[in-house]
Motif scaffolding. Sequence first.
Motif, PDB file in Angstrom:
ATOM      1  N   UNK A  55      -8.473 -15.445  34.038  1.00 36.22           N
ATOM      2  CA  UNK A  55      -7.488 -15.849  34.866  1.00 36.22           C
ATOM      3  C   UNK A  55      -8.656 -14.452  36.286  1.00 36.22           C
ATOM      4  N   UNK A  56      -9.587 -14.086  36.178  1.00 35.05           N
ATOM      5  CA  UNK A  56      -9.879 -13.188  37.074  1.00 35.05           C
ATOM      6  C   UNK A  56     -11.406 -14.149  37.346  1.00 35.05           C
ATOM      7  N   UNK A  57     -11.863 -15.288  36.212  1.00 32.36           N
ATOM      8  CA  UNK A  57     -12.630 -16.158  37.300  1.00 32.36           C
ATOM      9  C   UNK A  57     -14.010 -15.798  36.806  1.00 32.36           C
ATOM     10  N   UNK A  58     -14.336 -14.754  35.709  1.00 32.42           N
ATOM     11  CA  UNK A  58     -15.480 -14.622  35.188  1.00 32.42           C
ATOM     12  C   UNK A  58     -16.012 -14.822  34.260  1.00 32.42           C
ATOM     13  N   UNK A  59     -15.440 -15.928  33.807  1.00 34.43           N
ATOM     14  CA  UNK A  59     -15.742 -17.233  32.701  1.00 34.43           C
ATOM     15  C   UNK A  59     -14.873 -18.428  32.339  1.00 34.43           C
ATOM     16  N   UNK A  60     -15.702 -19.311  31.950  1.00 36.60           N
ATOM     17  CA  UNK A  60     -14.221 -20.849  31.988  1.00 36.60           C
ATOM     18  C   UNK A  60     -14.479 -20.990  30.910  1.00 36.60           C
ATOM     19  N   UNK A  61     -14.697 -20.296  29.901  1.00 39.05           N
ATOM     20  CA  UNK A  61     -14.206 -20.516  28.503  1.00 39.05           C
ATOM     21  C   UNK A  61     -14.475 -18.948  27.966  1.00 39.05           C
ATOM     22  N   UNK A  62     -13.618 -18.719  27.272  1.00 41.14           N
ATOM     23  CA  UNK A  62     -13.795 -17.616  25.884  1.00 41.14           C
ATOM     24  C   UNK A  62     -12.745 -17.590  24.924  1.00 41.14           C
ATOM     25  N   UNK A  63     -13.724 -17.104  23.809  1.00 40.57           N
ATOM     26  CA  UNK A  63     -12.402 -16.719  22.312  1.00 40.57           C
ATOM     27  C   UNK A  63     -12.207 -15.251  22.423  1.00 40.57           C
ATOM     28  N   UNK A  64     -10.431 -15.200  21.927  1.00 38.52           N
ATOM     29  CA  UNK A  64      -9.793 -14.254  21.620  1.00 38.52           C
ATOM     30  C   UNK A  64      -8.623 -14.704  21.084  1.00 38.52           C
ATOM     31  N   UNK A  65      -7.501 -14.079  20.630  1.00 37.52           N
ATOM     32  CA  UNK A  65      -6.150 -14.107  20.282  1.00 37.52           C
ATOM     33  C   UNK A  65      -5.773 -15.207  20.833  1.00 37.52           C
ATOM     34  N   UNK A  66      -4.879 -16.172  19.511  1.00 40.98           N
ATOM     35  CA  UNK A  66      -3.906 -17.577  20.039  1.00 40.98           C
ATOM     36  C   UNK A  66      -3.115 -16.512  20.750  1.00 40.98           C
ATOM     37  N   UNK A  67      -2.370 -15.362  19.995  1.00 44.82           N
ATOM     38  CA  UNK A  67      -1.047 -14.805  20.862  1.00 44.82           C
ATOM     39  C   UNK A  67      -1.447 -14.758  22.053  1.00 44.82           C
ATOM     40  N   UNK A  68      -2.821 -14.031  22.420  1.00 39.75           N
ATOM     41  CA  UNK A  68      -2.829 -13.385  23.858  1.00 39.75           C
ATOM     42  C   UNK A  68      -2.333 -13.928  24.616  1.00 39.75           C
ATOM     43  N   UNK A  69      -3.846 -15.501  24.779  1.00 42.57           N
ATOM     44  CA  UNK A  69      -3.508 -16.955  25.257  1.00 42.57           C
ATOM     45  C   UNK A  69      -2.187 -17.389  25.092  1.00 42.57           C
ATOM     46  N   UNK A  70      -1.721 -17.855  24.803  1.00 44.46           N
ATOM     47  CA  UNK A  70       0.037 -17.940  24.540  1.00 44.46           C
ATOM     48  C   UNK A  70       0.870 -16.618  26.078  1.00 44.46           C
ATOM     49  N   UNK A  71       1.021 -15.806  25.537  1.00 46.20           N
ATOM     50  CA  UNK A  71       1.434 -14.957  26.402  1.00 46.20           C
ATOM     51  C   UNK A  71       1.243 -14.923  27.361  1.00 46.20           C
ATOM     52  N   UNK A  72      -0.310 -14.935  28.543  1.00 43.27           N
ATOM     53  CA  UNK A  72      -0.666 -15.320  29.446  1.00 43.27           C
ATOM     54  C   UNK A  72      -0.536 -17.054  30.696  1.00 43.27           C
ATOM     55  N   UNK A  73      -0.591 -18.265  29.065  1.00 43.25           N
ATOM     56  CA  UNK A  73      -0.109 -19.432  29.908  1.00 43.25           C
ATOM     57  C   UNK A  73       1.483 -19.481  29.661  1.00 43.25           C
ATOM     58  N   UNK A  74       2.201 -19.127  29.493  1.00 41.30           N
ATOM     59  CA  UNK A  74       3.498 -19.742  28.729  1.00 41.30           C
ATOM     60  C   UNK A  74       4.271 -18.574  29.313  1.00 41.30           C
ATOM     61  N   UNK A  75       4.414 -17.262  29.653  1.00 37.40           N
ATOM     62  CA  UNK A  75       5.120 -16.064  29.952  1.00 37.40           C
ATOM     63  C   UNK A  75       4.534 -15.738  31.751  1.00 37.40           C
ATOM     64  N   UNK A  76       3.378 -16.047  31.750  1.00 31.52           N
ATOM     65  CA  UNK A  76       2.701 -15.342  32.648  1.00 31.52           C
ATOM     66  C   UNK A  76       2.643 -16.988  33.800  1.00 31.52           C
ATOM     67  N   UNK A  77       2.313 -17.526  32.937  1.00 32.08           N
ATOM     68  CA  UNK A  77       1.769 -19.237  34.127  1.00 32.08           C
ATOM     69  C   UNK A  77       0.206 -19.060  34.037  1.00 32.08           C
ATOM     70  N   UNK A  78      -0.223 -18.915  33.183  1.00 28.74           N
ATOM     71  CA  UNK A  78      -1.792 -19.436  33.603  1.00 28.74           C
ATOM     72  C   UNK A  78      -2.385 -20.638  33.500  1.00 28.74           C
ATOM     73  N   UNK A  79      -3.147 -21.297  33.960  1.00 30.03           N
ATOM     74  CA  UNK A  79      -4.308 -22.667  34.384  1.00 30.03           C
ATOM     75  C   UNK A  79      -4.093 -23.307  32.925  1.00 30.03           C
ATOM     76  N   UNK A  80      -4.369 -22.442  31.348  1.00 28.59           N
ATOM     77  CA  UNK A  80      -5.143 -22.417  30.575  1.00 28.59           C
ATOM     78  C   UNK A  80      -4.581 -23.197  29.475  1.00 28.59           C
ATOM     79  N   UNK A  81      -5.686 -24.140  28.604  1.00 32.92           N
ATOM     80  CA  UNK A  81      -5.660 -24.311  27.512  1.00 32.92           C
ATOM     81  C   UNK A  81      -6.090 -23.327  26.281  1.00 32.92           C
ATOM     82  N   UNK A  82      -6.174 -24.744  25.175  1.00 25.77           N
ATOM     83  CA  UNK A  82      -6.730 -24.523  24.250  1.00 25.77           C
ATOM     84  C   UNK A  82      -7.059 -25.213  23.306  1.00 25.77           C
TER      85      UNK A  82
END
Length: 357
Positions: free
Chosen positions: A224-251
């Motif tokens: 979200x801060x633009x510090x990375x273009x890609x990152x690994x991490x927990x799928x539930x965290x990315x889901x929350x950011x994408x769906x609940x917060x509307x971040x432009x993320x893909x998995x």
Amino acid sequence: MKKLLIVTTALVGVSAAAQAGELNVVSWGGSYTVSQVEAYHKPFTAMTGVKINSIDADNPATPLKAQAEAGNVTIDLADVELSDAIKMCDEGLLEPIDPAILPPAPDGTPATEDFVPGAIQDCAVASIVWATVIAYDKTKVGDVVPTTVADFFDTTKYPGKRGMLKAAKRTLELALYADGVAPDQIYEVLGTDEGVKRALAKLDTIKKDIVWWEAGAQPPQLLADGEVVMTNGYNGRFFAAEVAEGKPFGTVWDGSYMDYDLWVIPKGAPNLEDAKKFLAFSTDTQRLADQAKWISYGPARKSSNALVGLYQDGKTEMAPYMPTSPENMKSPIWTDPTFWADHDTELNEKFNAWLAG
């Protein structure tokens, strides 16, 4: 260390309060703990009157083990990874769990047959199947989105920083998979000196571009801060950011690392009987399905799957976001908990030496 001190202080602060009628429950924080509070804690308190003190830690196994070894236990339950559960059980730090306390499925199927394989351990009971996946910022990768772990390691095709977990576990597996090792051969390779060198050599190819993270909340924030273009991490965290917060993320589900999280009760837990009641309640069919309304982790009981429907927003189908969805299970790396229980210390020493090099 600073985080651990904060967690330890929090535990000391609530230990006096955790008398009969209260439970100290340690978990990972963020959207994951929210899902537990909504699906487990609130209804359990409403049913029993037992208050839940929810405590966050970067890794709940760390304060639990410290307390158990010191003989000063204030934790009643903790949510831990499978390898930690097995290791601490072998070390005699956990209460054994009798599967007979677990309720059957609604159709009467015994819990021992309803839970997915490996979910019931001698000292632990799983609630979720989760995955470490790769996420990317759609606004930074161009028209051709990444779809493989190879893309993650290709900084020519996809320029920019990469976020990675600062630990041997999940990092070495990802490197070997990117280097062409089949998922079912990864631990055989990683169990050799040559395999470790091969994994570290692959990491060398992007080492200068890696931003290391240690806490589960960091990867979505790095994106979200633009510090990375890609990152690994927990799928539930990315889901929350994408769906609940509307971040432009893909998995990217290719090479996803699959694991369980499980409830454990430390030896000497101050409220043992209530802790067992909570464990049984929070792993019944309905509760595990309810948790899936809040976060995209797969229930550890087969009977829960038919009850998984929409996200709390009332419109997002949860199935496509679940690690256990057939579409997302094409190339998973299933954790080998025995391997990590035996080799975690050794491989982290080698990993940390490589980091410092």
